[in-house]
Each structure stands twice: as structure tokens, then as C-alpha cells.
Design a protein around this motif. Structure first.
Motif, PDB file in Angstrom:
ATOM      1  N   GLU A  54       3.845  -3.665 -35.756  1.00 43.53           N
ATOM      2  CA  GLU A  54       4.672  -4.027 -35.081  1.00 43.53           C
ATOM      3  C   GLU A  54       4.671  -5.283 -34.107  1.00 43.53           C
ATOM      4  N   MET A  57       7.387  -8.195 -33.074  1.00 42.63           N
ATOM      5  CA  MET A  57       8.398  -7.761 -33.606  1.00 42.63           C
ATOM      6  C   MET A  57       9.326  -7.355 -32.163  1.00 42.63           C
ATOM      7  N   ASN A  80      11.236  -9.774 -36.713  1.00 45.12           N
ATOM      8  CA  ASN A  80      10.068 -10.527 -36.645  1.00 45.12           C
ATOM      9  C   ASN A  80      10.444 -12.006 -35.924  1.00 45.12           C
ATOM     10  N   ARG A  83       8.887 -14.920 -38.224  1.00 40.72           N
ATOM     11  CA  ARG A  83       9.582 -15.307 -39.541  1.00 40.72           C
ATOM     12  C   ARG A  83      11.174 -15.574 -39.380  1.00 40.72           C
ATOM     13  N   LYS A  87      12.957  -6.805 -40.299  1.00 37.81           N
ATOM     14  CA  LYS A  87      12.076  -5.979 -41.161  1.00 37.81           C
ATOM     15  C   LYS A  87      12.697  -4.434 -41.016  1.00 37.81           C
TER      16      LYS A  87
END
Length: 180
Positions: A54, A57, A80, A83, A87
Motif C-alpha cells: 500500500e 497509496m 498510486n 504513478r 490500482k
């Protein structure tokens, strides 16, 4: 999407291998009586102890759905921040013993299960305190994206008294909708 899921499962693998235990940590007592039908639905992660699966996140939530075979479909979803992408991991939960006791085992990857033990629960099922197979795993969940300060403090005190490292909790940002 396949690469995305593969990466997410690769992040979950260390947890699964290290947390294949489904036992309740010593001195903790899962909630009883527990009503699964009241627990089903969406929960927001308010706080958690850090784990690689995690890490980074935000906006994490979990949705629990009853399946025809009596097991529970678990959909964990989070954003995320590095990125800049959502997710998702889908797993399955089963009661370890009596379904009136909030002690389940959850798997996101094959035959590997980890413990999921609800150790505090609002009478109206608005918030919960969840432990994993040991005191390295702790989550504060709620039906809303925030908790009243007094509830948050109550859960922190309870978790600390039970031996959790509450000073290491990550307070999860909940600012995105599911679509952005």
C-alpha cells in the motif's frame, strides 16, 4: 491493465508470504456477535500501518460483497500517487470459524491467506478497527472518508493499549472520487 495488475500482485506477494498466518494476535479478541450483512459494502481506509503493498497509496477503499458460495469478494482499490493511476486487487475472504465472530482469512493470491480480524466495531457499523495476523498490521476503516475527532482518538487509544505502534500510523488522504 494486465501489467498494472501484475505489478500490484507483485507488491502484495511479500505480504502474502510473510502473513500467511490467519491466527488472531495474542491478547486480541475479534468482535462477537458479528453480522456480515451489515459489514458488507464500501469502507474507506482512514489509517494504516505501512506495508509495501500500500506504500504511496491514497484514497484507499475496500468493498465487500457476499458471493453465492458464502465467501466474500474483497475489492481493494487505491490511488498510486507516484504513478498517478488507480490500482485494484480482488480477493476472497472466508470465516475462520463461527460466522458470528469477526475473524476471517483473506487471499489475494492463490492459496495464501492472511488474517483479517475486526477488533473494534461501531454498533451502527460506521467504523472498524482491523488487525492482521500480528501487530504489524492495523487498519482504521470507516463508511465515510473522515472520522469525528473523538472517534479517531478513541480508536488510537484502544489500538495503543492493545500494543500497536500508533505513532507509525499513516493517515490516508481521501480527496479523489473514484473516477479522477
Amino acid at each position: 491493465m494486465a501489467t498494472f495488475r501484475s505489478t500490484f500482485f507483485a507488491l502484495l506477494l511479500p505480504l502474502l508470504l510473510s502473513a500467511c498466518s490467519t491466527s488472531v494476535p495474542s491478547g486480541l479478541h475479534p468482535i462477537t456477535p458479528f453480522e456480515l450483512n451489515r459489514y458488507l459494502g464500501q469502507w474507506y481506509e482512514i489509517a494504516r500501518l505501512d506495508h509495501s503493498f500500500e506504500r504511496g497509496m491514497s484514497d484507499v477503499n475496500a468493498t465487500y460483497q457476499l458471493l453465492d458460495d458464502g465467501s466474500v469478494k474483497v475489492i481493494n482499490r487505491g490511488y498510486n500517487t507516484q504513478r498517478q493511476a488507480w490500482k485494484e486487487a480482488i480477493g476472497r475472504a472466508l470465516f475462520i470459524g463461527d460466522p458470528a465472530t469477526a475473524s476471517l482469512k483473506v487471499s489475494f493470491f492463490g492459496p495464501f491467506y492472511g488474517g483479517y480480524h475486526v477488533i473494534a466495531l461501531d454498533p451502527d457499523y460506521r467504523w472498524s478497527l482491523v488487525a492482521g495476523p500480528d501487530r504489524d498490521y492495523l487498519w482504521i476503516l470507516a463508511r465515510d472518508k473522515t472520522l469525528p475527532v473523538e472517534v479517531r482518538e478513541q480508536l488510537l487509544s484502544q489500538a495503543k493499549a492493545l500494543g500497536f505502534a500508533t505513532d507509525k500510523l499513516i493517515w490516508v488522504e481521501q480527496t479523489r472520487s473514484d473516477t479522477n
